[in-house]
Design an enzyme around this catalytic site. Structure first.
Site, PDB file in Angstrom:
ATOM      1  NE  ARG A  54       6.976  -1.117  -8.208  1.00  0.00           N
ATOM      2  CZ  ARG A  54       5.977  -0.626  -7.659  1.00  0.00           C
ATOM      3  NH1 ARG A  54       5.567  -0.848  -6.511  1.00  0.00           N
ATOM      4  NH2 ARG A  54       5.417   0.378  -8.150  1.00  0.00           N
TER       5      ARG A  54
ATOM      6  CE1 TYR B  55       1.372   1.702  -5.860  1.00  0.00           C
ATOM      7  CE2 TYR B  55       1.893  -0.438  -7.068  1.00  0.00           C
ATOM      8  CZ  TYR B  55       2.203   0.623  -6.265  1.00  0.00           C
ATOM      9  OH  TYR B  55       3.464   0.693  -5.467  1.00  0.00           O
TER      10      TYR B  55
ATOM     11  CG  ASP C 273       3.365  -3.456  -5.081  1.00  0.00           C
ATOM     12  OD1 ASP C 273       2.529  -4.159  -4.297  1.00  0.00           O
ATOM     13  OD2 ASP C 273       3.702  -2.342  -4.464  1.00  0.00           O
TER      14      ASP C 273
ATOM     15  CG  HIS D 121      -0.767  -1.081  -4.324  1.00  0.00           C
ATOM     16  ND1 HIS D 121      -1.141  -0.249  -3.790  1.00  0.00           N
ATOM     17  CD2 HIS D 121       0.668  -1.150  -4.063  1.00  0.00           C
ATOM     18  CE1 HIS D 121      -0.396   0.413  -2.880  1.00  0.00           C
ATOM     19  NE2 HIS D 121       1.043   0.067  -3.404  1.00  0.00           N
TER      20      HIS D 121
ATOM     21  CD  GLU E  17       5.476  -4.469  -2.661  1.00  0.00           C
ATOM     22  OE1 GLU E  17       6.256  -4.399  -3.584  1.00  0.00           O
ATOM     23  OE2 GLU E  17       5.371  -3.604  -2.114  1.00  0.00           O
TER      24      GLU E  17
ATOM     25  CD  GLU F 120       3.465  -1.020   0.116  1.00  0.00           C
ATOM     26  OE1 GLU F 120       4.579  -1.329  -0.582  1.00  0.00           O
ATOM     27  OE2 GLU F 120       2.802  -0.103  -0.185  1.00  0.00           O
TER      28      GLU F 120
ATOM     29  NE  ARG G 161       8.111  -4.438  -0.432  1.00  0.00           N
ATOM     30  CZ  ARG G 161       8.765  -3.304  -0.570  1.00  0.00           C
ATOM     31  NH1 ARG G 161       9.954  -3.080  -0.273  1.00  0.00           N
ATOM     32  NH2 ARG G 161       8.019  -2.368  -1.618  1.00  0.00           N
TER      33      ARG G 161
ATOM     34  CD  GLU H 194       9.832   0.386  -2.958  1.00  0.00           C
ATOM     35  OE1 GLU H 194       9.707   0.130  -1.928  1.00  0.00           O
ATOM     36  OE2 GLU H 194       8.940   0.668  -3.877  1.00  0.00           O
TER      37      GLU H 194
ATOM     38  CD1 TRP I  87      -5.164   2.834  -5.093  1.00  0.00           C
ATOM     39  CD2 TRP I  87      -3.515   3.315  -3.798  1.00  0.00           C
ATOM     40  NE1 TRP I  87      -3.894   3.763  -5.943  1.00  0.00           N
ATOM     41  CE2 TRP I  87      -2.740   3.612  -4.802  1.00  0.00           C
ATOM     42  CE3 TRP I  87      -2.243   3.372  -2.675  1.00  0.00           C
ATOM     43  CZ2 TRP I  87      -1.632   4.333  -5.148  1.00  0.00           C
ATOM     44  CZ3 TRP I  87      -1.180   3.886  -2.639  1.00  0.00           C
ATOM     45  CH2 TRP I  87      -0.605   4.307  -4.026  1.00  0.00           C
TER      46      TRP I  87
HETATM   47  O1  KDG Z   1       2.614   5.422   0.567  1.00  0.00           O
HETATM   48  C1  KDG Z   1       2.509   4.041  -0.181  1.00  0.00           C
HETATM   49  C2  KDG Z   1       3.484   4.140  -1.156  1.00  0.00           C
HETATM   50  O2  KDG Z   1       4.798   4.199  -0.682  1.00  0.00           O
HETATM   51  C3  KDG Z   1       3.107   2.747  -1.841  1.00  0.00           C
HETATM   52  O3  KDG Z   1       1.989   2.868  -2.480  1.00  0.00           O
HETATM   53  C4  KDG Z   1       4.250   2.272  -2.700  1.00  0.00           C
HETATM   54  O4  KDG Z   1       3.602   0.163  -2.998  1.00  0.00           O
HETATM   55  C5  KDG Z   1       4.469   0.902  -3.078  1.00  0.00           C
HETATM   56  C6  KDG Z   1       5.801   0.370  -2.921  1.00  0.00           C
HETATM   57  O5  KDG Z   1       6.118  -0.852  -3.163  1.00  0.00           O
HETATM   58  O6  KDG Z   1       6.837   1.188  -3.073  1.00  0.00           O
HETATM   59 MG    MG Z   2       4.386  -1.814  -2.595  1.00  0.00          MG
END
Ligand code: KDG
Ligand code: MG
Length: 408
Positions: A147, A159, A216, A218, A242, A268, A289, A345, A408
């Site tokens: 990633r 991030y 990602d 995010h 992602e 996630e 995810r 992951e 975020w």
């Molecule tokens: O707790 C949140 C994190 O695990 C996250 O921000 C990590 O985006 C993430 C990822 O894809 O692992």
């Molecule tokens: Mg993520």
């Protein structure tokens, strides 16, 4: 035999973890991960104050019944706190059942469908040179998938980018120990959208076509921004993009899909199969995810992934450092057993964490195996855990350049 003891363990070997311990009347111990990044104590209280006493005396073998009892029984369903608590109970009961059977958990889930589980690493760099160095480092360690997250000129710390080095192993932790309130970062989607495609172009030039590249977003793009981005990066053949749009807006991905063939992954922050209902039935995503820890445990994840399989959608289980080694083991057993496995992951935990949690995973040339110990294959050393006191840590808050709070 019945459940005799239920204990909640909170430890912080570099980061916080909440672990449930269930002991049966004949002394078998099962472990479950209940870690919810930045909200750890809420899940610990849910378990200790509202769940533990209801489990005492129950038959530990009735996993489905216990899951339904905890999900339907209290009336208030879903949500990350509830579902992390249910997940911890569920994992601990599966751990016990597999220990009683004398088998690694994956055997009870149908046995191995593959020899190992392909994992992706987190490569990051504040600029392209640092990112290239990180990717090279992972390739040398044997990884076949990375990633990639990189700094964006003008935005400072963002991030997914390690602030401490080239991003190879152990040096990236999203939760910050910043005292009573989270730290803050700044973001500008337009600058990001203009910068990222060039980064993917350079990676393909430098690393060729075999490397699996993941990225990602995010949850930071609007639907139309995400559609443009997914279309712009098609030539670079990402394994997945992602979380391109905010997770709660399922229909946003219709727009992205209409414009691009870049594979999409999301989930996630999801905690129930119902978060995926539209996404799966309309085939709006390619990878699920969810974390086993945040989606109700092994029982719920197996059903979710079987549902996804009907629509040709594969797994990409969440596995950052805020998933404890117990939660990671649960993921690996599922990954090995299910047919529609995609990728896993993997952010290796730091050395202190691996002293507290003794694991039996093995890593070989980019693939993980959960090991063949009976159960999940992870044991918590309570004495070592007691040496690491809970310390508040939060994910940063993200603001646009004008100060507006952003995703975020
Ligand atoms: O707790 C949140 C994190 O695990 C996250 O921000 C990590 O985006 C993430 C990822 O894809 O692992
Ligand atoms: Mg993520």
């Amino acid at each position: 035999m019945t459940i005799e003891l239920v204990d909640v363990n909170i430890t912080s070997p570099g980061r916080n973890f909440v672990t449930l311990k269930i002991t049966t009347s004949d002394g078998i111990v099962g472990w479950g991960d209940a870690t919810l990044n930045g909200r750890e104590l809420a899940v610990a209280s849910y378990l200790a104050d509202h769940v533990a006493s209801t489990l005492i005396g129950r038959d530990e073998d009735r996993i489905e019944d216990t899951w339904q009892y905890l999900y339907r029984g209290p009336y208030w369903r879903r949500g990350p706190v509830t579902m992390a608590a249910i997940a911890a109970v569920d994992m601990a009961l599966w751990d016990i059942k597999a220990k009683k059977a004398g088998m690694p958990l994956y055997q009870l889930l149908g046995g191995a469908s593959r020899e190992g589980v392909r994992v992706y690493a987190h490569a990051s760099g504040t600029d392209y040179a640092a990112l290239k160095n990180a990717i090279t480092g992972y390739e040398e360690l044997g990884y076949t998938a990375v990633r990639v997250q990189t700094g964006v000129p003008g935005l400072g710390q963002i991030y997914g980018v390690s602030s401490t080095g080239p991003g190879v192993r152990y040096d990236y932790e999203p939760a910050k120990r910043s005292g009573d309130r989270p730290s803050e970062e700044r973001w500008d989607t337009r600058t990001y959208l203009n910068h990222m495609p060039g980064v993917f172009a350079k990676i393909r030039e430098d690393f060729g076509t075999d490397l699996r590249i993941l990225h990602d977003g995010h949850h930071r793009m609007s639907p139309i921004e995400a559609a443009r981005f997914a279309k712009d990066i098609e030539p670079y053949d990402l394994f997945w993009l992602e979380d391109c749009t905010p997770g709660e807006d399922q229909s946003a991905l219709r727009l992205v899909r209409q414009h691009s063939t870049t594979p999409l992954a999301i989930g996630e922050v999801f905690n129930s199969v119902f978060d995926y209902q539209t996404l799966i039935t309309e085939r709006l995503i390619d990878y699920v995810r969810s974390a086993v820890t945040h989606t109700g445990g092994i029982t719920a994840m197996k059903k979710l992934l079987d549902f996804a399989a009907i629509y040709g959608i594969r797994s990409g289980i969440h596995g950052p450092t805020d998933i404890s080694p117990v939660g990671m083991a649960a993921a690996l057993h599922l990954d090995l057993a299910i047919h529609n496995f995609g990728i896993q992951e993997y952010m290796p935990h730091n050395a202190e964490t691996l002293e507290v949690f003794q694991t039996s995973f093995t890593f070989d040339k980019g693939f993980l195996h959960p090991g063949d110990q009976p159960g999940l294959g992870v044991e918590l050393d309570e004495t070592a855990a007691a040496g690491h006191e809970y310390t508040k840590a939060y994910l940063p808050v993200n603001r646009l350049l004008d100060g507006t709070v952003h995703d975020w």
